[in-house]
Scaffold this active site. Structure first.
Site, PDB file in Angstrom:
ATOM      1  N   ASP A 102      -3.734   2.155  -5.535  1.00  0.00           N
ATOM      2  CA  ASP A 102      -2.686   2.200  -4.373  1.00  0.00           C
ATOM      3  C   ASP A 102      -2.037   1.020  -4.195  1.00  0.00           C
ATOM      4  O   ASP A 102      -1.619   1.031  -3.470  1.00  0.00           O
ATOM      5  CB  ASP A 102      -2.239   3.358  -3.922  1.00  0.00           C
ATOM      6  CG  ASP A 102      -2.374   3.138  -2.505  1.00  0.00           C
ATOM      7  OD1 ASP A 102      -3.814   2.381  -2.539  1.00  0.00           O
ATOM      8  OD2 ASP A 102      -2.262   4.044  -1.810  1.00  0.00           O
ATOM      9  N   GLU A 103      -2.554  -0.306  -4.404  1.00  0.00           N
ATOM     10  CA  GLU A 103      -2.799  -1.292  -3.206  1.00  0.00           C
ATOM     11  C   GLU A 103      -2.879  -2.308  -4.204  1.00  0.00           C
ATOM     12  O   GLU A 103      -3.596  -2.803  -4.670  1.00  0.00           O
ATOM     13  CB  GLU A 103      -4.436  -1.219  -2.468  1.00  0.00           C
ATOM     14  CG  GLU A 103      -3.735  -1.281  -0.782  1.00  0.00           C
ATOM     15  CD  GLU A 103      -5.494  -0.624  -0.438  1.00  0.00           C
ATOM     16  OE1 GLU A 103      -5.498  -2.462   0.466  1.00  0.00           O
ATOM     17  OE2 GLU A 103      -6.182  -0.223  -1.317  1.00  0.00           O
ATOM     18  N   ASP A 126       1.144  -0.607   0.125  1.00  0.00           N
ATOM     19  CA  ASP A 126       0.401  -0.196  -0.137  1.00  0.00           C
ATOM     20  C   ASP A 126       0.438   1.080  -0.074  1.00  0.00           C
ATOM     21  O   ASP A 126       1.592   1.190   0.549  1.00  0.00           O
ATOM     22  CB  ASP A 126      -0.885  -0.193   1.679  1.00  0.00           C
ATOM     23  CG  ASP A 126      -1.697   1.191   1.359  1.00  0.00           C
ATOM     24  OD1 ASP A 126      -3.073   0.579   1.790  1.00  0.00           O
ATOM     25  OD2 ASP A 126      -1.415   2.233   0.801  1.00  0.00           O
TER      26      ASP A 126
HETATM   27  P1  TTP Z   1      -5.267   5.414   1.436  1.00  0.00           P
HETATM   28  O1  TTP Z   1      -4.472   4.146   0.712  1.00  0.00           O
HETATM   29  O2  TTP Z   1      -6.474   5.000   1.860  1.00  0.00           O
HETATM   30  O3  TTP Z   1      -4.796   6.435   1.673  1.00  0.00           O
HETATM   31  P2  TTP Z   1      -3.158   6.176   1.553  1.00  0.00           P
HETATM   32  O4  TTP Z   1      -2.372   5.756   0.203  1.00  0.00           O
HETATM   33  O5  TTP Z   1      -3.159   8.716   1.094  1.00  0.00           O
HETATM   34  O6  TTP Z   1      -2.271   6.821   2.335  1.00  0.00           O
HETATM   35  P3  TTP Z   1      -1.996   5.613   3.336  1.00  0.00           P
HETATM   36  O7  TTP Z   1      -1.966   4.337   2.165  1.00  0.00           O
HETATM   37  O8  TTP Z   1      -0.059   5.971   3.896  1.00  0.00           O
HETATM   38  O9  TTP Z   1      -2.661   5.276   4.938  1.00  0.00           O
HETATM   39  O10 TTP Z   1      -6.085   5.936   0.056  1.00  0.00           O
HETATM   40  C1  TTP Z   1      -5.267   5.197  -1.708  1.00  0.00           C
HETATM   41  C2  TTP Z   1      -5.783   7.134  -2.042  1.00  0.00           C
HETATM   42  O11 TTP Z   1      -6.893   6.599  -1.930  1.00  0.00           O
HETATM   43  C3  TTP Z   1      -5.817   8.111  -1.050  1.00  0.00           C
HETATM   44  O12 TTP Z   1      -4.220   8.963  -1.542  1.00  0.00           O
HETATM   45  C4  TTP Z   1      -6.491   9.265  -1.916  1.00  0.00           C
HETATM   46  C5  TTP Z   1      -7.691   8.140  -2.026  1.00  0.00           C
HETATM   47  N1  TTP Z   1      -8.832   8.036  -1.182  1.00  0.00           N
HETATM   48  C6  TTP Z   1     -10.043   8.756  -1.685  1.00  0.00           C
HETATM   49  O13 TTP Z   1      -9.829   9.095  -2.762  1.00  0.00           O
HETATM   50  N2  TTP Z   1     -10.310   9.297  -0.351  1.00  0.00           N
HETATM   51  C7  TTP Z   1     -10.506   8.244   0.829  1.00  0.00           C
HETATM   52  O14 TTP Z   1     -12.168   8.837   1.870  1.00  0.00           O
HETATM   53  C8  TTP Z   1      -9.208   7.210   0.920  1.00  0.00           C
HETATM   54  C9  TTP Z   1      -9.185   6.454   2.148  1.00  0.00           C
HETATM   55  C10 TTP Z   1      -8.608   7.487  -0.447  1.00  0.00           C
HETATM   56 MG    MG Z   2      -2.007   3.887   0.510  1.00  0.00          MG
END
Ligand code: TTP
Ligand code: MG
Length: 406
Positions: free
Chosen positions: A103-104, A8
């Site tokens: 991103d996962e 992630d």
């Molecule tokens: P995540 O992987 O949940 O969040 P992140 O990568 O920003 O942070 P981390 O993994 O370090 O905790 O989500 C990936 C992307 O998806 C995030 O950068 C933005 C988008 N996203 C949204 O648009 N709305 C949301 O509610 C979430 C959780 C993520």
């Molecule tokens: Mg992330």
């Protein structure tokens, strides 16, 4: 042992913004509309998170929590582009990955452990390449299954690497103090229902009998949650390509408990798939078998080929290895084989070019493929049973050492 990775990317949208505008590095960056406008935060850099800024929070709230935050508008196209680069790096390790979001991804590295030795080694290399090639950090969990891998990637964010060894006792202890909301599938509703029953931590679930849990939340939820509470999760990594696979399967008229009959049937399925691949002019990167037992339990096992292929020999060897991983402890209802991850590049000789020099031998794979095609033609004319494979191609028998073997 198999190993699953969950990767992630850290603060993904914000990290991409910082990448494209290095003056933002080290600052509290919020991706989303400014606090003066309606709308919610997409994500925030870890510097902004210290102030309590979170995804999906109204920008106005974020501005109040962190007045010095720098708000930048979202650029979806750019994130998609970087996301593709992230997935391409993952794919260069193995095609057996499942993209979950932008991103996962889950990655099944069991097919590449011969090269990498451990899941941790893959994770270290993967993180290194994300940093050197994309300038981004990622958090990775390495575990015996999907649920634990995802849990692991979340434990030490950002830039984390957590390995959860395949030790049931240690896993149960690790999970015990966590809230039930950590269990995959426990949303707000189930969480509230469990709290009414006095169940807050995973330890509370572990202490129950599954029947008791079922009386609270129903049988199927209970069985699912109970398994996860002990760190057990049988879900496979489903590649995107698996959805577009070519496969062939047989349901037996009566459930079959004769392993030899099942094996012979499986060879037939493999040959059907090989024929389709060759007539479509495609090569596949991953093979899988599917087995359904009399109680409808269905398992899938998959494995990458060493190189994209469409030869019966490679397909049969793959099916053979996968079949060896199945414990036939109940009669079988259905058996099938399939391939996915097509490599559709045309790699044949260009027109006017000699395929190989006059004194060179035709390369081995080409010869094998010609043989397969000859067999396909005979079968078209005389029916499938007219041409039987030699014993060297029988499932379960020893293969020559040149075979793909990951
Ligand atoms: P995540 O992987 O949940 O969040 P992140 O990568 O920003 O942070 P981390 O993994 O370090 O905790 O989500 C990936 C992307 O998806 C995030 O950068 C933005 C988008 N996203 C949204 O648009 N709305 C949301 O509610 C979430 C959780 C993520
Ligand atoms: Mg992330």
């Amino acid at each position: 042992m198999g190993a699953i990775l969950h990767i992630d990317m850290d603060a993904f949208y914000a990290a991409v913004e910082i990448l494209d505008n290095p003056s933002l590095r080290g600052q509290p960056v919020v991706v989303g509309p400014p606090p003066t406008r309606r709308g919610v935060v997409f994500t925030a850099s870890y510097e902004a998170r210290k102030y309590g800024v979170r995804s999906a929070m109204p920008s106005r709230t974020a501005g109040r929590l962190c007045p010095q935050a720098i708000f930048v508008p979202a650029r979806m196209e750019r994130y998609r582009e970087v996301s593709e680069q992230v997935m391409a790096i993952i794919e260069s390790f193995t095609p057996v990955y499942e993209q979950l979001s932008v991103d996962e991804a889950f990655i099944d590295v069991s097919g590449v452990l011969r090269r990498w030795k451990t899941g941790r080694a893959v994770a270290v290399a993967l993180k290194k390449r994300m940093r050197s090639e994309l300038g981004l950090t990622a958090s990775v969990g390495v575990a015996p299954n999907k649920f634990l891998a995802k849990l692991g990637s979340d434990l030490r964010k950002p830039d984390g690497l957590v390995v959860i060894p395949d030790d049931p006792k240690a896993i149960a202890e690790l999970l015990a103090p966590m809230p039930v909301s950590r269990l995959w599938g426990v949303g707000k509703v189930t969480e509230a229902r469990l709290r009414e029953c006095g169940i807050r931590s995973i330890r509370d679930v572990q202490r129950l009998r599954v029947e008791t849990l079922a009386s609270f939340i129903g049988k199927s939820s209970a069985e699912h949650i109970y398994e996860l509470a002990w760190g057990r999760d049988a879900r496979e990594v489903i590649t995107e390509a698996l959805a577009k696979s070519i496969s062939s399967e047989t349901t037996f008229d009566e459930d079959c408990d004769d392993a030899e009959v099942v094996r012979q049937t499986l060879i037939g399925e493999v040959e059907n798939v090989g024929r389709r691949l060759r007539s479509d002019g495609r090569k596949a990167r991953v093979g899988h078998i599917r087995v359904r037992f009399e109680d409808f339990t269905t398992i899938t096992r998959q494995k990458p080929f060493q190189k994209p292929t469409r030869t019966d020999r490679d397909l049969i060897n793959c099916a053979s290895d996968l079949w060896a991983r199945i414990k036939m402890d109940a009669p079988i209802r259905l058996i099938g084989f399939g391939v996915s991850g097509f490599d559709d590049e045309e790699e044949g000789p260009r027109q006017g070019e000699l395929p190989f020099g006059p004194f060179e031998q035709e390369p081995e794979p080409k010869r094998v493929e010609r043989l397969d095609r000859a067999v396909d033609t005979l079968r078209e004319q005389f029916g499938t049973s007219a041409v039987r494979r030699g014993s060297t191609l029988r499932l379960g028998e020893k293969r020559d050492s040149s075979e793909n073997d990951d």
